[in-house]
Scaffold this motif. Structure first.
Motif, PDB file in Angstrom:
ATOM      1  N   GLU A 154     -14.919  -8.623 -14.508  1.00  8.34           N
ATOM      2  CA  GLU A 154     -14.369  -7.678 -13.519  1.00  8.34           C
ATOM      3  C   GLU A 154     -15.439  -6.685 -13.065  1.00  8.34           C
ATOM      4  N   SER A 155     -16.266  -6.207 -14.014  1.00 10.53           N
ATOM      5  CA  SER A 155     -17.309  -5.244 -13.648  1.00 10.53           C
ATOM      6  C   SER A 155     -18.351  -5.871 -12.726  1.00 10.53           C
ATOM      7  N   LEU A 156     -18.525  -7.199 -12.824  1.00 13.14           N
ATOM      8  CA  LEU A 156     -19.459  -7.903 -11.939  1.00 13.14           C
ATOM      9  C   LEU A 156     -18.768  -8.421 -10.677  1.00 13.14           C
ATOM     10  N   GLU A 157     -17.489  -8.048 -10.488  1.00 14.53           N
ATOM     11  CA  GLU A 157     -16.683  -8.447  -9.327  1.00 14.53           C
ATOM     12  C   GLU A 157     -16.481  -9.955  -9.267  1.00 14.53           C
ATOM     13  N   TYR A 159     -13.877 -11.800  -9.816  1.00 18.46           N
ATOM     14  CA  TYR A 159     -12.461 -11.538 -10.049  1.00 18.46           C
ATOM     15  C   TYR A 159     -11.679 -12.789 -10.438  1.00 18.46           C
ATOM     16  N   HIS A 160     -12.031 -13.939  -9.913  1.00 17.54           N
ATOM     17  CA  HIS A 160     -11.275 -15.148 -10.244  1.00 17.54           C
ATOM     18  C   HIS A 160     -11.360 -15.446 -11.747  1.00 17.54           C
ATOM     19  N   LYS A 161     -12.571 -15.373 -12.289  1.00 13.15           N
ATOM     20  CA  LYS A 161     -12.746 -15.663 -13.714  1.00 13.15           C
ATOM     21  C   LYS A 161     -12.130 -14.558 -14.577  1.00 13.15           C
ATOM     22  N   ALA A 162     -12.222 -13.314 -14.124  1.00 13.75           N
ATOM     23  CA  ALA A 162     -11.606 -12.219 -14.871  1.00 13.75           C
ATOM     24  C   ALA A 162     -10.095 -12.401 -14.945  1.00 13.75           C
ATOM     25  N   TYR A 163      -9.504 -12.810 -13.822  1.00  6.29           N
ATOM     26  CA  TYR A 163      -8.047 -13.021 -13.776  1.00  6.29           C
ATOM     27  C   TYR A 163      -7.630 -14.085 -14.780  1.00  6.29           C
ATOM     28  N   VAL A 164      -8.377 -15.177 -14.827  1.00  5.84           N
ATOM     29  CA  VAL A 164      -8.061 -16.282 -15.743  1.00  5.84           C
ATOM     30  C   VAL A 164      -8.111 -15.800 -17.193  1.00  5.84           C
ATOM     31  N   ASP A 165      -9.147 -15.042 -17.551  1.00  7.96           N
ATOM     32  CA  ASP A 165      -9.262 -14.564 -18.938  1.00  7.96           C
ATOM     33  C   ASP A 165      -8.157 -13.576 -19.284  1.00  7.96           C
ATOM     34  N   TYR A 166      -7.837 -12.669 -18.361  1.00 11.19           N
ATOM     35  CA  TYR A 166      -6.746 -11.717 -18.630  1.00 11.19           C
ATOM     36  C   TYR A 166      -5.422 -12.458 -18.844  1.00 11.19           C
ATOM     37  N   LYS A 167      -5.135 -13.455 -18.006  1.00  8.84           N
ATOM     38  CA  LYS A 167      -3.885 -14.204 -18.143  1.00  8.84           C
ATOM     39  C   LYS A 167      -3.857 -15.001 -19.442  1.00  8.84           C
ATOM     40  N   THR A 168      -5.020 -15.492 -19.875  1.00  6.32           N
ATOM     41  CA  THR A 168      -5.082 -16.220 -21.143  1.00  6.32           C
ATOM     42  C   THR A 168      -4.794 -15.284 -22.312  1.00  6.32           C
ATOM     43  N   VAL A 169      -5.322 -14.061 -22.236  1.00  7.64           N
ATOM     44  CA  VAL A 169      -5.042 -13.050 -23.274  1.00  7.64           C
ATOM     45  C   VAL A 169      -3.539 -12.823 -23.389  1.00  7.64           C
ATOM     46  N   LEU A 170      -2.845 -12.734 -22.255  1.00 11.13           N
ATOM     47  CA  LEU A 170      -1.408 -12.439 -22.270  1.00 11.13           C
ATOM     48  C   LEU A 170      -0.588 -13.606 -22.808  1.00 11.13           C
ATOM     49  N   GLN A 171      -1.141 -14.814 -22.767  1.00  5.71           N
ATOM     50  CA  GLN A 171      -0.454 -15.918 -23.430  1.00  5.71           C
ATOM     51  C   GLN A 171      -0.454 -15.730 -24.943  1.00  5.71           C
ATOM     52  N   LEU A 172      -1.520 -15.108 -25.446  1.00  2.00           N
ATOM     53  CA  LEU A 172      -1.639 -14.873 -26.885  1.00  2.00           C
ATOM     54  C   LEU A 172      -0.841 -13.659 -27.329  1.00  2.00           C
ATOM     55  N   GLY A 195      -6.462 -13.320   0.831  1.00  2.00           N
ATOM     56  CA  GLY A 195      -5.256 -13.424   1.630  1.00  2.00           C
ATOM     57  C   GLY A 195      -4.083 -13.997   0.856  1.00  2.00           C
ATOM     58  N   PRO A 196      -3.018 -14.387   1.568  1.00  2.69           N
ATOM     59  CA  PRO A 196      -1.784 -14.844   0.911  1.00  2.69           C
ATOM     60  C   PRO A 196      -1.980 -16.078   0.013  1.00  2.69           C
ATOM     61  N   GLU A 197      -2.997 -16.880   0.296  1.00  2.00           N
ATOM     62  CA  GLU A 197      -3.224 -18.104  -0.494  1.00  2.00           C
ATOM     63  C   GLU A 197      -4.184 -17.866  -1.658  1.00  2.00           C
ATOM     64  N   TRP A 198      -4.256 -16.641  -2.165  1.00  2.00           N
ATOM     65  CA  TRP A 198      -5.248 -16.307  -3.196  1.00  2.00           C
ATOM     66  C   TRP A 198      -5.067 -17.129  -4.463  1.00  2.00           C
ATOM     67  N   ARG A 199      -3.816 -17.469  -4.794  1.00  2.00           N
ATOM     68  CA  ARG A 199      -3.581 -18.235  -6.028  1.00  2.00           C
ATOM     69  C   ARG A 199      -4.212 -19.624  -5.965  1.00  2.00           C
ATOM     70  N   GLU A 200      -4.266 -20.192  -4.758  1.00  3.09           N
ATOM     71  CA  GLU A 200      -4.817 -21.544  -4.613  1.00  3.09           C
ATOM     72  C   GLU A 200      -6.313 -21.573  -4.908  1.00  3.09           C
ATOM     73  N   LYS A 201      -6.978 -20.450  -4.821  1.00  2.00           N
ATOM     74  CA  LYS A 201      -8.426 -20.407  -5.044  1.00  2.00           C
ATOM     75  C   LYS A 201      -8.798 -20.067  -6.488  1.00  2.00           C
ATOM     76  N   LEU A 202      -7.777 -19.872  -7.336  1.00  2.00           N
ATOM     77  CA  LEU A 202      -8.051 -19.540  -8.740  1.00  2.00           C
ATOM     78  C   LEU A 202      -8.481 -20.779  -9.519  1.00  2.00           C
ATOM     79  N   PRO A 203      -9.375 -20.615 -10.495  1.00  2.00           N
ATOM     80  CA  PRO A 203      -9.649 -21.724 -11.420  1.00  2.00           C
ATOM     81  C   PRO A 203      -8.391 -21.997 -12.245  1.00  2.00           C
TER      82      PRO A 203
END
Length: 371
Positions: A154-157, A159-172, A195-203
């Motif tokens: 997140e500090s390096l902007e 954001y896609h990879k940061a989002y994935v790691d945060y969501k993985t933490v919340l699974q635990l 934009g509205p299709e932001w989820r489609e661009k996530l890993p």
């Protein structure tokens, strides 16, 4: 100025003190004899402050004692904000493991994750990510490494990879507030960015195996973890209740617009079961009760509203209508006058007051005739 001559250790005012280490076994070591104004007095020896460093020898996983001590030193330094020195200790421990041929994944994972925390504190996000990745190669789904890597991304902007790691933490662990906050922040960033299709661009977000989730939940939680989980559970319950309340209130309002007062009454009653201290819910339910000619119940709801908000115009106006329905014209007149005192521009109250005054006059005349 002349040269300042350094006084030897153990000297006071240029006079050497006897070396205490050379005293005999029978000599009193707690006191030292001195001469002040020609009289002998006993001067207490200085007390030495001994630091308790026994915690440094505490076991640290499966590390041998010498490496466990280095790791414990790093933990202590980190705790006191000396992140650079702590980093050096963790590096020594990691190198020591390599030299000793130690390849215990759990111990090495913790060392890499701890060193990553130091990098993160010092603003070195790139090395933090590298160490977290090494830790996760040793122990997949290690929560602390995932969280630290997410923060570094997140500090390096990134954001896609940061989002994935945060969501993985919340699974635990759904009680990690930092992960929830991170997801909310990054979601806003990605919506603006993609934009509205932001989820489609996530890993792809990796699915944490149920066995790993269960193992994590069954680990004894620290006091801080237990408090964080309890706080999150409380917030989540409050959020669900507020969401349910908002939905029921909206449904009730829509039913009132359609004239379905009995159904709306039921919705507002459900709302009050969730939040019995909201004035608007009582005044809204009072409308339904008035429309259904249930005047006594409408009056009771308005009474509750007035207790919660003593200057609520709607509560006084609707209670006046309830009093009118109960043919208590004097009380109705009092409530309408209260409305006009709060707001002289309420035209409906003016009209009702004229009508109620006429009904009151007629009622008094009828009573006089019967008398």
């Amino acid at each position: 100025m002349g040269n300042v001559q350094e006084k030897p250790p153990g000297s006071i005012g240029g006079v050497s003190r006897p070396d205490q280490t050379k005293r005999g076994p029978t000599e009193n070591r707690s006191e030292t004899k001195g001469v002040i104004n020609g009289s002998a007095e006993r001067i207490p020896a200085p007390q030495l402050l001994v630091m308790d460093e026994s915690y440094l020898d505490a076991p640290a996983g499966g590390l041998p004692p010498n490496l466990a001590r280095i790791k414990n030193e790093g933990n202590s330094l980190f705790k006191h904000g000396q992140f650079g020195d702590a980093l050096d200790k963790y590096s020594q421990a990691i190198d020591g493991c390599a030299q000793a041929g130690i390849s215990n994944p759990e111990d090495l994972c913790i060392l890499y994750s701890n060193r990553a925390a130091c990098y993160l504190k010092d603003g070195n996000s790139a090395d933090c990510i590298e160490d977290c990745t090494k830790a996760l190669q040793l122990q997949p789904f290690y929560l602390k490494a995932l969280l630290r890597r997410a923060m570094a991304y997140e500090s390096l902007e990134r954001y896609h990879k940061a989002y994935v790691d945060y969501k993985t933490v919340l699974q635990l662990d759904t009680g990690v507030q930092a992960a929830h906050d991170g997801v909310h922040r990054i979601t806003r960033m990605l919506i603006e960015q993609d934009g509205p299709e932001w989820r489609e661009k996530l890993p792809r977000i990796p699915a944490v195996p149920l066995a790993v989730q269960r193992e994590h939940r069954e680990k004894p939680a620290s006091v801080q973890q237990a408090q964080a989980r309890a706080a999150w559970a409380s917030q989540e319950e409050a959020r669900r209740k507020e969401s349910r309340l908002s939905a029921l209130k909206h449904e009730g309002n829509e039913l009132v617009k359609k004239g379905h007062f009995q159904d709306a009454l039921h919705k507002y009653s459900q709302c009050l079961a969730l939040k019995p201290d909201e004035c608007a819910l009582y005044t809204n339910r009072a409308i339904c009760l008035l429309k259904l000619s249930r005047f006594q119940e409408a009056k009771q709801d308005c009474d509750s509203a007035v207790r919660l908000e003593p200057t609520n115009k709607k509560a006084f106006y609707r209670r006046a209508l309830a009093h009118k329905g109960l043919q208590d014209f004097l009380s109705a007149s009092g409530d309408l006058q209260e409305v006009l005192q709060l707001d002289p521009n309420v035209k409906e109250a003016e009209q009702e007051l004229l009508e109620v005054t006429a009904l009151l006059r007629q009622s008094l005349m009828d009573d006089a005739v019967h008398t």
